[in-house]
Design a protein around this motif. Sequence first.
Motif, PDB file in Angstrom:
ATOM      1  N   GLY A 155       0.805  -1.212   0.000  1.00  0.00           N
ATOM      2  CA  GLY A 155       0.000   0.000   0.000  1.00  0.00           C
ATOM      3  C   GLY A 155       0.835   1.256   0.000  1.00  0.00           C
ATOM      4  N   LEU A 269      -1.209   6.187  -4.580  1.00  0.00           N
ATOM      5  CA  LEU A 269      -0.878   4.938  -5.267  1.00  0.00           C
ATOM      6  C   LEU A 269      -1.545   4.862  -6.637  1.00  0.00           C
ATOM      7  CD1 LEU A 269      -1.140   2.410  -2.317  1.00  0.00           C
ATOM      8  CD2 LEU A 269       0.879   3.519  -3.248  1.00  0.00           C
ATOM      9  N   SER A 284     -14.386  11.469   0.693  1.00  0.00           N
ATOM     10  CA  SER A 284     -14.190  12.206   1.952  1.00  0.00           C
ATOM     11  C   SER A 284     -13.081  13.251   1.834  1.00  0.00           C
ATOM     12  CB  SER A 284     -13.872  11.231   3.090  1.00  0.00           C
ATOM     13  OG  SER A 284     -12.701  10.501   2.797  1.00  0.00           O
TER      14      SER A 284
HETATM   15  C1  LIG Z   1      -0.386   4.137   2.014  1.00  0.00           C
HETATM   16  C2  LIG Z   1      -1.754   4.508   1.536  1.00  0.00           C
HETATM   17  C3  LIG Z   1      -1.915   4.892   0.220  1.00  0.00           C
HETATM   18  C4  LIG Z   1      -3.185   5.270  -0.249  1.00  0.00           C
HETATM   19  N1  LIG Z   1      -3.324   5.668  -1.547  1.00  0.00           N
HETATM   20  C5  LIG Z   1      -4.529   6.090  -1.972  1.00  0.00           C
HETATM   21  C6  LIG Z   1      -4.711   6.543  -3.319  1.00  0.00           C
HETATM   22  O1  LIG Z   1      -3.816   6.497  -4.162  1.00  0.00           O
HETATM   23  N2  LIG Z   1      -5.928   7.012  -3.679  1.00  0.00           N
HETATM   24  C7  LIG Z   1      -6.990   7.048  -2.811  1.00  0.00           C
HETATM   25  O2  LIG Z   1      -8.070   7.492  -3.211  1.00  0.00           O
HETATM   26  N3  LIG Z   1      -6.847   6.581  -1.553  1.00  0.00           N
HETATM   27  C8  LIG Z   1      -5.660   6.098  -1.118  1.00  0.00           C
HETATM   28  N4  LIG Z   1      -5.542   5.615   0.148  1.00  0.00           N
HETATM   29  C9  LIG Z   1      -6.760   5.418   0.938  1.00  0.00           C
HETATM   30  C10 LIG Z   1      -7.225   6.687   1.633  1.00  0.00           C
HETATM   31  O3  LIG Z   1      -6.552   6.815   2.860  1.00  0.00           O
HETATM   32  C11 LIG Z   1      -8.743   6.609   1.903  1.00  0.00           C
HETATM   33  O4  LIG Z   1      -9.042   5.424   2.601  1.00  0.00           O
HETATM   34  C12 LIG Z   1      -9.593   6.658   0.652  1.00  0.00           C
HETATM   35  O5  LIG Z   1      -9.137   7.646  -0.225  1.00  0.00           O
HETATM   36  C13 LIG Z   1     -11.027   6.972   1.052  1.00  0.00           C
HETATM   37  O6  LIG Z   1     -11.839   6.834  -0.066  1.00  0.00           O
HETATM   38  P1  LIG Z   1     -13.286   7.482  -0.114  1.00  0.00           P
HETATM   39  O7  LIG Z   1     -13.186   8.950   0.042  1.00  0.00           O
HETATM   40  O8  LIG Z   1     -13.917   6.929  -1.333  1.00  0.00           O
HETATM   41  O9  LIG Z   1     -14.035   6.788   1.119  1.00  0.00           O
HETATM   42  P2  LIG Z   1     -14.450   7.355   2.523  1.00  0.00           P
HETATM   43  O10 LIG Z   1     -13.308   7.962   3.219  1.00  0.00           O
HETATM   44  O11 LIG Z   1     -15.172   6.251   3.205  1.00  0.00           O
HETATM   45  O12 LIG Z   1     -15.470   8.536   2.192  1.00  0.00           O
HETATM   46  C14 LIG Z   1     -16.743   8.359   1.660  1.00  0.00           C
HETATM   47  C15 LIG Z   1     -17.437   9.718   1.699  1.00  0.00           C
HETATM   48  O13 LIG Z   1     -18.673   9.622   1.022  1.00  0.00           O
HETATM   49  C16 LIG Z   1     -19.625  10.411   1.726  1.00  0.00           C
HETATM   50  N5  LIG Z   1     -20.944   9.879   1.370  1.00  0.00           N
HETATM   51  C17 LIG Z   1     -21.539   8.746   1.819  1.00  0.00           C
HETATM   52  N6  LIG Z   1     -22.728   8.568   1.203  1.00  0.00           N
HETATM   53  C18 LIG Z   1     -22.878   9.604   0.344  1.00  0.00           C
HETATM   54  C19 LIG Z   1     -23.899   9.966  -0.581  1.00  0.00           C
HETATM   55  N7  LIG Z   1     -24.982   9.205  -0.755  1.00  0.00           N
HETATM   56  N8  LIG Z   1     -23.738  11.098  -1.284  1.00  0.00           N
HETATM   57  C20 LIG Z   1     -22.637  11.890  -1.131  1.00  0.00           C
HETATM   58  N9  LIG Z   1     -21.639  11.579  -0.261  1.00  0.00           N
HETATM   59  C21 LIG Z   1     -21.751  10.453   0.454  1.00  0.00           C
HETATM   60  C22 LIG Z   1     -19.254  10.266   3.168  1.00  0.00           C
HETATM   61  O14 LIG Z   1     -19.741  11.354   3.932  1.00  0.00           O
HETATM   62  C23 LIG Z   1     -17.731  10.235   3.094  1.00  0.00           C
HETATM   63  O15 LIG Z   1     -17.191  11.532   3.243  1.00  0.00           O
HETATM   64  C24 LIG Z   1      -4.296   5.236   0.624  1.00  0.00           C
HETATM   65  C25 LIG Z   1      -4.105   4.837   1.946  1.00  0.00           C
HETATM   66  C26 LIG Z   1      -2.866   4.479   2.395  1.00  0.00           C
HETATM   67  C27 LIG Z   1      -2.692   4.049   3.821  1.00  0.00           C
END
Ligand SMILES: Cc1cc2nc3c(=O)[nH]c(=O)nc-3n(C[C@H](O)[C@H](O)[C@H](O)COP(=O)(O)OP(=O)(O)OC[C@H]3O[C@@H](n4cnc5c(N)ncnc54)[C@H](O)[C@@H]3O)c2cc1C
Length: 337
Positions: A155, A269, A284
């Motif tokens: 990761g 990544l 988020s």
């Molecule tokens: C070493 C490392 C590298 C990483 N590299 C990457 C990377 O390259 N790219 C990446 O993206 N992540 C990466 N991550 C993961 C990152 O830390 C997050 O876990 C990820 O980006 C969160 O994705 P998300 O915003 O889709 O999900 P979440 O954080 O779960 O957010 C979901 C959001 O959707 C909202 N939501 C829910 N329902 C609705 C709805 N119906 N309408 C509107 N909004 C809604 C919520 O309020 C929330 O804010 C990495 C993590 C690590 C540890």
Amino acid sequence: MDYWNTDSGWSMSSDEPASPSGGGVLAVVFAESLNAGKALLATARQLADELSGTVSVALFNGDETAGNELVKAGADNVYLVASDSDSLLAGYLEAIKALIEQAAPDAILLTSGRRGDELAGLLAGRLGGTLVVGANAISVDYSERAILATQPVYGGAAIASWKLAGKPQIVTMRPGTASPLIDKHRSGKVEAFSFSAPASSLQVSKADSPAPPPDLLHASIIVAGGRGTGGDGFKLIGELAALLGGTVGATKSAVREGWAGPEQQIGMLGATVKPRLYIACGISGTPEHLMGIAEGATIVAINTAPQAPIFALADYVVVGDLHEVLPAFIARLKKAQ
Ligand SMILES: Cc1cc2nc3c(=O)[nH]c(=O)nc-3n(C[C@H](O)[C@H](O)[C@H](O)COP(=O)(O)OP(=O)(O)OC[C@H]3O[C@@H](n4cnc5c(N)ncnc54)[C@H](O)[C@@H]3O)c2cc1C
């Protein structure tokens, strides 16, 4: 002293002995991802120069104009390979194998992504070469004439260093690790390449499909989805992106859920993108995702949580459910068209 060229994803040491003679690089490029191909050639050119070799390119589905662009980006010989189907890996594989017989490259480079990684794996299996997938930099071990590749693992928490062995040495390079180096005065050869694949390995089917979306790395409009889409939201995201002439991106969470392909991931990544407009839906806004969006983009964020971190960065915020906001937005756009 070490020299590091971040533009080409390439490193070398100034203490190395004189370059061994011979050696060449075959880069595999798809016309619909020409910009990614040009960036790949920056790395291929450096590698071939260090090996005193040439850069040959297998250009799939491209014409002479595209071939000439690749010459200016570093190719010596561009072979135009026609393919009956955009997704027929077996056809690509047979063509590349035929080209390898002709060009006898020491190294084969592809752009990392669903298609490039799969093809590279198939090639390594068929040819018995060694393979590193998703490298972010390569260099040469002169004593053993071997490619050294680094690859983020666990990761992104660690970097693995690999020394490839044998021939051919195959590497898929992560998108965004190199920038094209264009020399308008370069010259090279562009020619059609015909090969006869064993009939049994090909299953050709034709279908009318819409034009592919613009390459994520060069898209000026990106509509991206995260976990908040619940998966079904990606249908709306695709519809909005198509209406705006943009491309669909995704967070790591959405990719992990299987709602989007790994080549669509943006962030630490994934790809680093430079759009004019970035519409984040159900994302988020973690630092790991946001670091993949270059400065200068106008960010529109749609999120149900008023305290979502992405709102701190967004130029326009919509607090609401994307399943209601996006259909309303799409309807307005359709009406305006
Ligand atoms: C070493 C490392 C590298 C990483 N590299 C990457 C990377 O390259 N790219 C990446 O993206 N992540 C990466 N991550 C993961 C990152 O830390 C997050 O876990 C990820 O980006 C969160 O994705 P998300 O915003 O889709 O999900 P979440 O954080 O779960 O957010 C979901 C959001 O959707 C909202 N939501 C829910 N329902 C609705 C709805 N119906 N309408 C509107 N909004 C809604 C919520 O309020 C929330 O804010 C990495 C993590 C690590 C540890």
